[in-house]
Enzyme design. Structure first.
Site, short mmCIF file in Angstrom:
data_model
loop_
_atom_site.label_atom_id
_atom_site.label_comp_id
_atom_site.label_asym_id
_atom_site.label_seq_id
_atom_site.Cartn_x
_atom_site.Cartn_y
_atom_site.Cartn_z
N GLU A 169 0.80 -1.24 0.00
CA GLU A 169 0.00 0.00 0.00
C GLU A 169 0.83 1.28 0.00
O GLU A 169 0.59 2.18 0.80
CB GLU A 169 -0.96 -0.02 1.20
N ASN A 211 1.92 -5.10 -3.21
CA ASN A 211 0.51 -5.40 -2.92
C ASN A 211 -0.26 -4.11 -2.61
O ASN A 211 0.23 -3.26 -1.86
CB ASN A 211 0.49 -6.32 -1.68
N HIS A 247 -10.58 -5.86 -2.15
CA HIS A 247 -11.64 -5.65 -1.15
C HIS A 247 -12.77 -4.94 -1.89
O HIS A 247 -12.69 -3.74 -2.15
CB HIS A 247 -11.12 -4.80 0.01
N GLU A 274 -6.44 -10.48 -1.25
CA GLU A 274 -7.22 -10.26 -0.02
C GLU A 274 -8.71 -10.19 -0.35
O GLU A 274 -9.45 -9.39 0.21
CB GLU A 274 -6.78 -8.96 0.68
N ASP A 276 -12.45 -10.06 -0.69
CA ASP A 276 -13.73 -10.14 0.02
C ASP A 276 -14.69 -9.20 -0.70
O ASP A 276 -14.28 -8.23 -1.32
CB ASP A 276 -13.62 -9.89 1.53
#
Ligand code: 9MR
Length: 458
Positions: A169, A211, A247, A274, A276
């Site tokens: 990030e 990432n 996400h 990640e 979701d």
């Protein structure tokens, strides 16, 4: 998650015999039996279904969750890769400067090993979840603390990590496509490449990833990262992969797959790291589209969901995962499983073996080596590719020049010494579907191998 290992627990790909009758009511004739191209028998778990095309399917977890039997039963049954949701982050692994704590991370790695899973490492450096002492550092002191942290943590887990999120990030939201301000960024714009070079030295066998989130399509932020990766590749900064956290809310960008593909075209692997998705009428469909996008990109090597059950999630109010709070499979689970199982026959996402490797010799597999050498040492990455039928195991024989010694191996079992070393598969990467592949590696002193290794399948 999983350094280079391809979990091979999926079912072998079997030819399917179709019986056709020429006309209704007529007897079946032997002459009408057609052997159609191999198709995957439907796998019944996410990990096995993903393994059919040489990919992993992972979940974020925490070692303290292992005592929760419902969580762990699902984890062990469905997933062939894990990542620490928090326990490998800077605040967890180095709570005091130079005082390291690997308890949680070690437990995760041991659990993965015991269950044939690979491990993603998350995350070596990040502006968030820094220990207090690091938050208070700046300039050279912080830069040195960063490289020491990477060296010690990646060194501790050396050989056990499939892919490390080296930097997490580091790009800003908001449309400019530039870097995020942070104490690390203020040490100089080169901090990211320094982090990658340091990680490569500490664990030459791990794939090294950048990432980030809000990169789920072609936008200013993902383009800023794209430009960095292109620059790194041009200048030889060791980056192997880009993680797309994913996400997601209730929509998915139409160019999600195109975005993955443009990064893959730069010569890096891509991974969904990640995943979701907010609960809503589109949840199952978005999960399916993300899965299909990964399957359609040859260098998309795996998918990780950010938790097992909705109740385990950092977004638990949005019920964003594949299992409900009672451990039941949701519609989204079925949509992902179906998508993974829809990949039929030899992995369509990688070029056919005839174009990637010489024709299979004898035992139904081939091997090719890529070398990273320096004066006095080398790291060899070996790709093992199955031929036209599934294999249950493999042994790769490598000829080494005189004076060369193998000092470490990952994702294979080495035997022999001197001029020839045999590398055999380990428990989780022996089975390959037709055309499927996996990678192992070794490092050594002296000069690396120069010829093409031979591969024998069983
Ligand atoms: O899921 C993680 C949560 O338990 C932590 O409290 C949080 C702390 O920042 O980090 C969460 O995981 C994040 C991941 O490490 C990086 N990408 C975003 C994830 C969700 O915030």
């Amino acid at each position: 998650m999983n350094r280079r290992s391809t979990d091979g627990r999926g079912p072998a790909i079997r030819p399917r015999v179709l019986l056709l009758s020429l006309a209704a009511g007529t007897a079946l004739l032997a002459s009408t039996m057609l052997v159609v191209p191999a198709a995957n028998a439907a796998a019944s778990t996410l990990g096995a279904a993903a393994a059919q095309s040489g990919r992993y399917f992972g979940a974020a977890t925490s070692s303290f969750m292992f005592s929760n039997s419902q969580h762990t039963t699902i984890l062990n049954r469905e997933f062939n890769s894990i990542v620490a949701e928090n326990e490998m982050k800077w605040d967890a692994t180095e709570p005091q400067q130079n005082g390291f704590n690997f308890t949680g991370g070690d437990r995760l790695v041991a659990h993965a090993r015991a269950n044939g899973m690979s491990v993603r490492g998350h995350a070596l450096v990040w502006h968030a979840q820094q220990p207090g002492w690091a938050q208070n550092l700046s300039g050279t002191a912080l830069r040195n603390a960063m490289t020491n942290h990477i060296t010690r943590v990646a060194g501790h887990f050396r050989g056990q990590i499939h892919s490390w999120d080296v930097v997490n990030e580091a790009f800003a939201d908001g449309g400019g496509g530039g870097r995020r301000d942070s104490n690390l960024q203020r040490t100089g714009n080169d901090w990211i490449e320094v982090a990658f070079r340091t990680a490569r030295a500490a664990d030459p066998g791990a794939k090294l990833c950048y990432n980030d989130y809000n990169t789920d399509g072609i936008n200013a932020k993902s383009t800023g990262i794209y430009n960095m990766v292109r620059d790194f590749k041009a200048r030889g900064v060791p980056i192997d992969c880009v993680g797309f956290q994913s996400h997601l809310g209730t929509t998915l960008a139409g160019d999600y797959q195109a975005n993955l593909q443009r990064f893959a075209d730069l010569g890096v692997d891509v991974q969904i790291t990640e995943l979701d998705v907010a609960q809503g009428s589109n949840q199952a469909s978005i999960y399916e589209r993300v899965t299909r996008a990964c399957l359609a990109v040859a260098r998309c090597t795996g998918i990780t969901v950010w938790g097992v059950r909705d109740s385990d999630s950092w977004r638990r109010n949005e019920n964003p995962l594949l299992f409900d709070a009672n451990g039941n499979k949701k519609a989204a689970y079925q949509s992902v499983l179906n998508a993974l199982n829809s990949v039929s026959g030899p992995n369509p996402t990688t070029p056919p073996p005839t174009t990637t490797a010489p024709p299979p010799t004898g035992g139904g597999c081939t091997a090719s080596v890529s070398l990273n050498s320096w004066n006095g040492g080398f790291v060899a990455t070996v790709k093992v590719t199955a031929g036209n039928s599934a294999i249950r195991g493999w042994t790769v024989r490598v000829a080494l020049p005189g004076g060369t010694a193998v000092t470490g191996t990952w994702n294979a079992q080495a035997s022999g010494s001197g001029g020839t070393v045999n590398f055999a598969n380990v428990s989780y990467n022996g089975q390959l579907g037709a055309g499927g592949n996996t990678e192992f590696g070794f490092q050594g002193t002296g000069t690396g191998p120069s010829g093409t290794p031979t591969c024998t399948a069983s």
